[in-house]
Design a protein around this motif. Structure first.
Motif, PDB file in Angstrom:
ATOM      1  N   ILE A   1       0.784  55.399  26.310  1.00  0.00           N
ATOM      2  CA  ILE A   1       1.940  54.625  25.838  1.00  0.00           C
ATOM      3  C   ILE A   1       2.646  55.391  24.719  1.00  0.00           C
ATOM      4  O   ILE A   1       3.872  55.516  24.715  1.00  0.00           O
ATOM      5  CB  ILE A   1       1.493  53.227  25.345  1.00  0.00           C
ATOM      6  CG1 ILE A   1       1.129  52.330  26.530  1.00  0.00           C
ATOM      7  CG2 ILE A   1       2.556  52.571  24.466  1.00  0.00           C
ATOM      8  CD1 ILE A   1       2.290  51.854  27.362  1.00  0.00           C
TER       9      ILE A   1
ATOM     10  N   GLU B   1       4.409  58.405  26.147  1.00  0.00           N
ATOM     11  CA  GLU B   1       5.152  58.132  27.375  1.00  0.00           C
ATOM     12  C   GLU B   1       4.654  58.996  28.526  1.00  0.00           C
ATOM     13  O   GLU B   1       5.419  59.541  29.315  1.00  0.00           O
ATOM     14  CB  GLU B   1       6.659  58.281  27.149  1.00  0.00           C
ATOM     15  CG  GLU B   1       7.186  57.251  26.167  1.00  0.00           C
ATOM     16  CD  GLU B   1       8.694  57.241  26.028  1.00  0.00           C
ATOM     17  OE1 GLU B   1       9.401  57.605  27.007  1.00  0.00           O
ATOM     18  OE2 GLU B   1       9.167  56.865  24.947  1.00  0.00           O
TER      19      GLU B   1
ATOM     20  N   THR C   1       3.071  39.327  29.164  1.00  0.00           N
ATOM     21  CA  THR C   1       3.663  39.495  27.840  1.00  0.00           C
ATOM     22  C   THR C   1       4.332  38.188  27.438  1.00  0.00           C
ATOM     23  O   THR C   1       5.047  37.577  28.245  1.00  0.00           O
ATOM     24  CB  THR C   1       4.707  40.631  27.849  1.00  0.00           C
ATOM     25  OG1 THR C   1       4.097  41.820  28.364  1.00  0.00           O
ATOM     26  CG2 THR C   1       5.236  40.907  26.459  1.00  0.00           C
TER      27      THR C   1
ATOM     28  N   HIS D   1       7.902  48.704  34.381  1.00  0.00           N
ATOM     29  CA  HIS D   1       8.038  47.814  33.218  1.00  0.00           C
ATOM     30  C   HIS D   1       7.941  48.613  31.916  1.00  0.00           C
ATOM     31  O   HIS D   1       8.802  48.497  31.036  1.00  0.00           O
ATOM     32  CB  HIS D   1       6.955  46.740  33.282  1.00  0.00           C
ATOM     33  CG  HIS D   1       6.735  46.007  32.016  1.00  0.00           C
ATOM     34  ND1 HIS D   1       7.572  45.015  31.572  1.00  0.00           N
ATOM     35  CD2 HIS D   1       5.760  46.132  31.069  1.00  0.00           C
ATOM     36  CE1 HIS D   1       7.134  44.556  30.417  1.00  0.00           C
ATOM     37  NE2 HIS D   1       6.032  45.204  30.088  1.00  0.00           N
ATOM     38  N   PHE D   2       6.911  49.436  31.786  1.00  0.00           N
ATOM     39  CA  PHE D   2       6.735  50.196  30.548  1.00  0.00           C
ATOM     40  C   PHE D   2       7.828  51.250  30.365  1.00  0.00           C
ATOM     41  O   PHE D   2       8.277  51.489  29.243  1.00  0.00           O
ATOM     42  CB  PHE D   2       5.339  50.805  30.468  1.00  0.00           C
ATOM     43  CG  PHE D   2       4.303  49.786  30.109  1.00  0.00           C
ATOM     44  CD1 PHE D   2       4.271  49.236  28.838  1.00  0.00           C
ATOM     45  CD2 PHE D   2       3.381  49.351  31.037  1.00  0.00           C
ATOM     46  CE1 PHE D   2       3.324  48.270  28.493  1.00  0.00           C
ATOM     47  CE2 PHE D   2       2.430  48.390  30.713  1.00  0.00           C
ATOM     48  CZ  PHE D   2       2.404  47.853  29.429  1.00  0.00           C
TER      49      PHE D   2
ATOM     50  N   LEU E   1       9.983  50.935  26.955  1.00  0.00           N
ATOM     51  CA  LEU E   1       9.942  52.055  26.013  1.00  0.00           C
ATOM     52  C   LEU E   1      11.271  52.797  25.920  1.00  0.00           C
ATOM     53  O   LEU E   1      11.537  53.464  24.918  1.00  0.00           O
ATOM     54  CB  LEU E   1       8.801  53.005  26.368  1.00  0.00           C
ATOM     55  CG  LEU E   1       7.407  52.397  26.230  1.00  0.00           C
ATOM     56  CD1 LEU E   1       6.341  53.370  26.708  1.00  0.00           C
ATOM     57  CD2 LEU E   1       7.135  51.928  24.803  1.00  0.00           C
TER      58      LEU E   1
END
Length: 121
Positions: A12, A15, A32, A47-48, A52
């Motif tokens: 995370i 990235e 979430t 989604h991430f 981000l």
């Protein structure tokens, strides 16, 4: 279990979406606060990437670990910058479930009102 979660945060924070894919089960669930569940590895990665993208600079720093054989709870201090350069900070709580050497569920709680205020400016 902790090794999986440490790998999650490393991915995370940098990235590294290939690294993130490697720790997620194919049927991973992302839950979430204030959002619909995200189901499946491909959807979780999308989604991430989308989340981000709002933070060109960001770090999730784990400030506390609570460990059980098949779950880990992490208190997190998030710091980042928005695209316009403004700083954003908030605390969050993540609960990770795992099975067969992969994360099967991530549940995240944070003060959505505070984050919305910071994003709006």
């Amino acid at each position: 279990m902790r090794t999986l979660v440490e790998a999650y945060f490393a991915a995370i924070n940098t990235e590294d979406f290939d690294g993130l894919a490697a720790v997620f089960a194919p049927d991973v669930e992302i839950h979430t606060t204030g959002s619909d569940p995200v189901l499946g590895r491909d959807a979780a990665l999308a989604h991430f990437r989308a989340v981000l993208a709002n933070y060109p600079s960001h770090t999730d720093a784990v400030t506390r670990w609570i460990e059980a054989p098949d779950a880990v709870v992490c208190e997190i201090a998030f710091t980042g910058r928005l695209a316009d350069g403004r700083e954003i900070r908030f605390d969050a709580l993540d609960v990770f479930d795992a099975g067969d050497d992969a994360i099967t569920r991530v549940s995240t709680w944070y003060d959505t009102r505070s984050v919305a205020r910071q994003v709006r400016g």
